[in-house]
Scaffold this motif. Structure first.
Motif, PDB file in Angstrom:
ATOM      1  N   VAL A  23       0.973  -1.246   0.117  1.00 17.89           N
ATOM      2  CA  VAL A  23      -0.096  -0.007   0.022  1.00 17.89           C
ATOM      3  C   VAL A  23       0.903   1.087   0.141  1.00 17.89           C
ATOM      4  O   VAL A  23       0.524   2.192  -0.811  1.00 17.89           O
ATOM      5  CB  VAL A  23      -0.959  -0.032   1.195  1.00 17.89           C
ATOM      6  N   ILE A  24       2.035   1.171   1.035  1.00 18.85           N
ATOM      7  CA  ILE A  24       2.725   2.403   1.018  1.00 18.85           C
ATOM      8  C   ILE A  24       3.555   2.556  -0.399  1.00 18.85           C
ATOM      9  O   ILE A  24       3.588   3.796  -0.988  1.00 18.85           O
ATOM     10  CB  ILE A  24       3.855   2.284   2.064  1.00 18.85           C
ATOM     11  N   GLU A  25       3.891   1.511  -1.166  1.00 16.79           N
ATOM     12  CA  GLU A  25       4.425   1.609  -2.475  1.00 16.79           C
ATOM     13  C   GLU A  25       3.488   2.413  -3.568  1.00 16.79           C
ATOM     14  O   GLU A  25       3.523   3.170  -4.161  1.00 16.79           O
ATOM     15  CB  GLU A  25       4.908   0.314  -2.933  1.00 16.79           C
ATOM     16  N   THR A  26       2.229   1.689  -3.428  1.00 14.78           N
ATOM     17  CA  THR A  26       1.250   2.506  -4.176  1.00 14.78           C
ATOM     18  C   THR A  26       1.024   4.061  -3.675  1.00 14.78           C
ATOM     19  O   THR A  26       0.571   4.927  -4.954  1.00 14.78           O
ATOM     20  CB  THR A  26      -0.105   1.481  -4.015  1.00 14.78           C
ATOM     21  N   LEU A  86       5.466   4.962   8.247  1.00 14.73           N
ATOM     22  CA  LEU A  86       5.925   6.562   7.566  1.00 14.73           C
ATOM     23  C   LEU A  86       6.223   7.497   8.541  1.00 14.73           C
ATOM     24  O   LEU A  86       6.489   8.693   8.265  1.00 14.73           O
ATOM     25  CB  LEU A  86       4.713   6.905   6.662  1.00 14.73           C
ATOM     26  N   GLY A  87       5.959   7.057   9.751  1.00 12.37           N
ATOM     27  CA  GLY A  87       6.254   8.125  10.997  1.00 12.37           C
ATOM     28  C   GLY A  87       5.176   9.143  10.937  1.00 12.37           C
ATOM     29  O   GLY A  87       5.634  10.540  11.381  1.00 12.37           O
ATOM     30  N   ASN A 105       1.068   7.072  -6.632  1.00 14.80           N
ATOM     31  CA  ASN A 105       0.009   7.912  -6.929  1.00 14.80           C
ATOM     32  C   ASN A 105       0.357   9.530  -6.255  1.00 14.80           C
ATOM     33  O   ASN A 105       0.065  10.434  -6.886  1.00 14.80           O
ATOM     34  CB  ASN A 105      -1.059   7.662  -6.268  1.00 14.80           C
ATOM     35  N   TYR A 106       0.995   9.637  -5.137  1.00 13.84           N
ATOM     36  CA  TYR A 106       1.243  10.788  -4.562  1.00 13.84           C
ATOM     37  C   TYR A 106       2.661  10.922  -4.081  1.00 13.84           C
ATOM     38  O   TYR A 106       3.046  10.444  -2.704  1.00 13.84           O
ATOM     39  CB  TYR A 106       0.159  11.066  -3.430  1.00 13.84           C
ATOM     40  N   PRO A 107       3.676  11.151  -4.877  1.00 12.28           N
ATOM     41  CA  PRO A 107       5.228  10.939  -4.325  1.00 12.28           C
ATOM     42  C   PRO A 107       5.529  11.797  -3.022  1.00 12.28           C
ATOM     43  O   PRO A 107       6.488  11.364  -2.058  1.00 12.28           O
ATOM     44  CB  PRO A 107       6.070  11.391  -5.595  1.00 12.28           C
ATOM     45  N   ASP A 108       4.960  12.847  -2.949  1.00  7.29           N
ATOM     46  CA  ASP A 108       4.979  13.616  -1.641  1.00  7.29           C
ATOM     47  C   ASP A 108       4.210  13.291  -0.283  1.00  7.29           C
ATOM     48  O   ASP A 108       4.336  14.180   0.532  1.00  7.29           O
ATOM     49  CB  ASP A 108       4.864  15.184  -1.854  1.00  7.29           C
ATOM     50  N   LEU A 109       3.538  12.215  -0.617  1.00  3.07           N
ATOM     51  CA  LEU A 109       2.353  11.660   0.253  1.00  3.07           C
ATOM     52  C   LEU A 109       1.606  12.823   0.870  1.00  3.07           C
ATOM     53  O   LEU A 109       0.837  12.717   1.838  1.00  3.07           O
ATOM     54  CB  LEU A 109       3.143  11.256   1.449  1.00  3.07           C
TER      55      LEU A 109
END
Length: 418
Positions: free
Chosen positions: A57-60, A373-374, A64-68
């Protein structure tokens, strides 16, 4: 099998039933199903695989949103086609001087009708986008079809105000009209077309029958719900309270569902793992469409100056992308593999179990992802994890495993659940 309508009428029964019309009840009862995992009839729960799913999921999310910096999982995301925000383009035609409250009403009109019309399209249906020439399937196709229908005034009885959804137009909507708007043909069938029409007509009836909710700012329209929410909560409201209003005010639209003492329970189904000592014994509320609808109302409320608090008071969504993620990556394993070859009705215990486990596991997944992800719940709410996220990851793994990416378990959709 769908649970029979209950005939109990005591005040205690009605109060217990009303309690099921809440996100808290969804979370509580789905957690109970997960807690009973060693004795469930249909699924094994392999919690040791959750870490690997979280990594996927984190990889996805990063793809989708490189800057999260992830928005909420809401209908508005599906109106963005090839980087072009079709709602924003439509909003631009209204002019900058349009009253902000009226913009919110229009957004409510659009979001609610669009979400209710998006209950799974089936594997064959496509919508031809006249702007790009693309054939668009599933949720994005349904979103664009509903947006174009809304922009063309399909849900308005006032030709001078096309961008609205009112009682009169919804009550007279028929399958021919909706089918034409959604480009349905013999070779482009849409699953549950008649169910969608019935849902829209029922919505129109509810608007007319509850003017105190939907007609406070003029003739009964869906967008009247915006005025009702603000009249009750002012400029600050809990997300769970918005859901409660949605569930209570729209409860009458759902076809043939469980009822206790006159309280319509909507997306609530039986499962043997949940036991109580009141009239709601054995019932699991899920409220998938109503919660996704609520997520989709947050931004219109915020844009109108209403602060929406505690968004994580809502739950994850019990639908086949989130649920499929857990099946496809091995967290949920069918005890009878042949069950995956048959189609199941929404009220079948296998489907109820799958959906309830999905809601509970999404809460667990959110904690794991934030730890990795902290991030805090405030920085990364569940609504963003769904968007970034579990829903996208569920679609991604489905496409990797199966042509066209159908869910791993077949569902008989009537156009009103998924």
């Amino acid at each position: 099998m769908q649970r029979a309508v209950r005939l109990t009428t005591t005040d205690q029964d009605r109060e217990a039933a009303r309690d099921l019309l809440s996100a808290r009840a969804v979370r509580d009862r789905c957690t109970r199903v997960l807690a009973a995992r060693t004795s469930l009839h249909h699924f094994r729960v392999n919690v040791d695989k959750l870490e690997a799913v979280a990594d996927y999921v984190i990889e996805t999310m990063r793809l989708n949103y490189p800057d999260l910096d992830i928005p909420f999982h809401a209908r508005w995301r599906h109106f963005v086609i090839d980087g072009c925000d079709r709602w924003a383009a439509l909003r631009g035609t209204l002019g900058v001087d349009l009253d902000g409250d009226e913009v919110a009403r229009i957004q409510f009109d659009l979001a609610i009708t669009s979400v209710l019309l998006d209950a799974g399209a089936g594997d064959q249906w496509r919508y031809r986008d006249q702007t790009t020439g693309r054939d668009i399937a599933r949720s994005e196709g349904l979103a664009l079809a509903s947006l174009e229908a809304f922009a063309g005034g399909l849900f308005s009885s006032d030709r001078s105000q096309l961008l609205r959804a009112d009682a009169r137009a919804l009550q007279t909507l028929d399958a021919e009209q909706l089918g034409a708007a959604f480009q349905v043909t013999a070779v482009n069938p849409l699953v549950g077309l008649d169910g969608r029409v019935s849902l829209m007509r029922a919505l129109g009836n509810v608007l007319e029958q509850t003017p105190d909710v939907f007609a406070s700012a003029g003739p009964a329209r869906v967008g009247g719900l915006f005025d009702y929410i603000r009249s009750r909560h002012g400029d600050q409201v809990e997300a769970a309270d918005v859901l409660g209003i949605v569930l209570r005010s729209l409860g009458g639209i759902w076809p043939g569902r469980t009822e206790i003492g006159g309280v319509q329970l909507g997306d609530t189904w039986p499962h043997s793992a949940v036991q109580t000592d009141d009239a709601t014994d054995g019932l699991v509320p899920l409220h998938k469409l109503s919660q996704w609808l609520t997520y989709s109302l947050i931004e219109p409320l915020q844009n109108a100056g209403v602060s929406v608090q505690n968004i994580d008071g809502l739950t994850g969504l019990a639908e086949y992308r989130n649920g499929g993620l857990f099946v496809d990556l091995g967290v949920l394993e069918l005890k009878d593999p042949s069950a995956g070859e048959r189609a199941h009705a929404p009220g079948d215990e296998l489907i109820v179990e799958w959906r309830a486990l999905t809601v509970a596991l999404l809460d667990t997944m959110a904690v794991i992802i934030r730890d990795k992800l902290g991030r805090s719940a405030e920085d990364l709410p569940l609504a963003s994890i769904l968007e970034g996220g579990t829903w996208s990851a569920g679609r991604r793994i489905a496409r990797e495993l199966r042509p066209d990416g159908p869910p791993p378990i077949k569902i008989q959709s009537d156009g009103s659940v998924f």
